[in-house]
Design a protein around this motif. Structure first.
Motif, PDB file in Angstrom:
ATOM      1  N   GLN A   1     -47.237  23.390 -47.784  1.00 37.93           N
ATOM      2  CA  GLN A   1     -48.280  23.071 -48.758  1.00 37.93           C
ATOM      3  C   GLN A   1     -49.593  22.815 -48.049  1.00 37.93           C
ATOM      4  O   GLN A   1     -49.633  22.280 -46.956  1.00 37.93           O
ATOM      5  CB  GLN A   1     -47.892  21.831 -49.566  1.00 37.93           C
ATOM      6  N   VAL A   2     -50.665  23.229 -48.709  1.00 42.03           N
ATOM      7  CA  VAL A   2     -52.008  22.996 -48.193  1.00 42.03           C
ATOM      8  C   VAL A   2     -52.862  22.452 -49.335  1.00 42.03           C
ATOM      9  O   VAL A   2     -52.834  22.984 -50.444  1.00 42.03           O
ATOM     10  CB  VAL A   2     -52.643  24.298 -47.661  1.00 42.03           C
ATOM     11  N   GLN A   3     -53.605  21.402 -49.054  1.00 48.06           N
ATOM     12  CA  GLN A   3     -54.548  20.860 -50.025  1.00 48.06           C
ATOM     13  C   GLN A   3     -55.959  21.119 -49.496  1.00 48.06           C
ATOM     14  O   GLN A   3     -56.241  20.899 -48.322  1.00 48.06           O
ATOM     15  CB  GLN A   3     -54.330  19.366 -50.228  1.00 48.06           C
ATOM     16  N   SER A  25     -55.732  19.770 -45.662  1.00 50.11           N
ATOM     17  CA  SER A  25     -54.673  18.866 -45.221  1.00 50.11           C
ATOM     18  C   SER A  25     -53.342  19.508 -45.553  1.00 50.11           C
ATOM     19  O   SER A  25     -53.256  20.432 -46.364  1.00 50.11           O
ATOM     20  CB  SER A  25     -54.795  17.504 -45.901  1.00 50.11           C
ATOM     21  N   GLY A  26     -52.314  19.017 -44.883  1.00 48.47           N
ATOM     22  CA  GLY A  26     -50.986  19.573 -45.112  1.00 48.47           C
ATOM     23  C   GLY A  26     -50.552  20.423 -43.931  1.00 48.47           C
ATOM     24  O   GLY A  26     -50.518  19.963 -42.801  1.00 48.47           O
ATOM     25  N   ARG A  27     -50.258  21.664 -44.201  1.00 49.71           N
ATOM     26  CA  ARG A  27     -49.772  22.593 -43.176  1.00 49.71           C
ATOM     27  C   ARG A  27     -50.741  22.708 -42.009  1.00 49.71           C
ATOM     28  O   ARG A  27     -51.952  22.600 -42.187  1.00 49.71           O
ATOM     29  CB  ARG A  27     -49.566  23.950 -43.833  1.00 49.71           C
ATOM     30  N   TYR A 109     -53.344  29.314 -51.370  1.00 48.57           N
ATOM     31  CA  TYR A 109     -53.756  27.982 -51.815  1.00 48.57           C
ATOM     32  C   TYR A 109     -55.266  28.001 -52.077  1.00 48.57           C
ATOM     33  O   TYR A 109     -56.021  28.687 -51.387  1.00 48.57           O
ATOM     34  CB  TYR A 109     -53.430  26.927 -50.745  1.00 48.57           C
ATOM     35  N   TRP A 110     -55.656  27.172 -53.078  1.00 43.52           N
ATOM     36  CA  TRP A 110     -57.056  27.157 -53.498  1.00 43.52           C
ATOM     37  C   TRP A 110     -57.542  25.733 -53.712  1.00 43.52           C
ATOM     38  O   TRP A 110     -56.784  24.860 -54.145  1.00 43.52           O
ATOM     39  CB  TRP A 110     -57.222  27.930 -54.807  1.00 43.52           C
ATOM     40  N   GLY A 111     -58.826  25.531 -53.442  1.00 47.79           N
ATOM     41  CA  GLY A 111     -59.453  24.278 -53.814  1.00 47.79           C
ATOM     42  C   GLY A 111     -60.001  24.358 -55.225  1.00 47.79           C
ATOM     43  O   GLY A 111     -59.910  25.396 -55.885  1.00 47.79           O
ATOM     44  N   GLN A 112     -60.603  23.258 -55.676  1.00 51.40           N
ATOM     45  CA  GLN A 112     -61.130  23.172 -57.037  1.00 51.40           C
ATOM     46  C   GLN A 112     -62.479  23.871 -57.182  1.00 51.40           C
ATOM     47  O   GLN A 112     -62.860  24.242 -58.292  1.00 51.40           O
ATOM     48  CB  GLN A 112     -61.271  21.702 -57.452  1.00 51.40           C
TER      49      GLN A 112
END
Length: 120
Positions: A1-3, A25-27, A109-112
């Motif tokens: 997971q990536v945030q 953050s995360g991976r 993965y995507w940000g907002q």
């Protein structure tokens, strides 16, 4: 997971500059490619720039080449998009994507997103 969390957007006059940040953050950050994309209402998301996991390879959309610069600081788990000579047509929501691959670029993965508005 990536945030992913983007920041740095805002309102700027044409010809001005902004620097966007994408904090991850995360991976393990150093293990993946990151891209910046943008989207305006009613249109598909558009590729802007990408950077390899090490930072040694970058790519840009023709519309931003020579004006935007993508970079990354792997010690800070952050990717940046320096935007100079901004034009009204650069107005969009800018998002970063992580764990990206392929042509056209696809990201897992995507940000907002962060709003960039360029006034004429």
């Amino acid at each position: 997971q990536v945030q992913l969390v983007e920041s740095g957007g805002g309102l700027v006059q044409a010809g001005g500059s902004l620097r966007l940040s994408c904090a991850a953050s995360g991976r393990t950050f150093i293990s993946y490619k990151v891209g910046w994309f943008r989207q305006v209402p009613g249109k598909e998301r558009e590729f802007v720039a990408a950077i390899s996991s090490s930072g040694s390879t970058t790519s840009y959309a023709d519309s931003v080449k020579g004006r935007f610069t993508i970079s990354r600081d792997n010690a800070k788990n952050t990717v940046y998009l320096q935007m100079n000579s901004l034009k009204p047509e650069d107005t969009a929501v800018y998002s970063c994507g992580a764990v990206c691959y392929g042509i056209p670029l696809v990201c897992n993965y995507w940000g907002q997103g962060t709003q960039v508005t360029v006034s004429s």
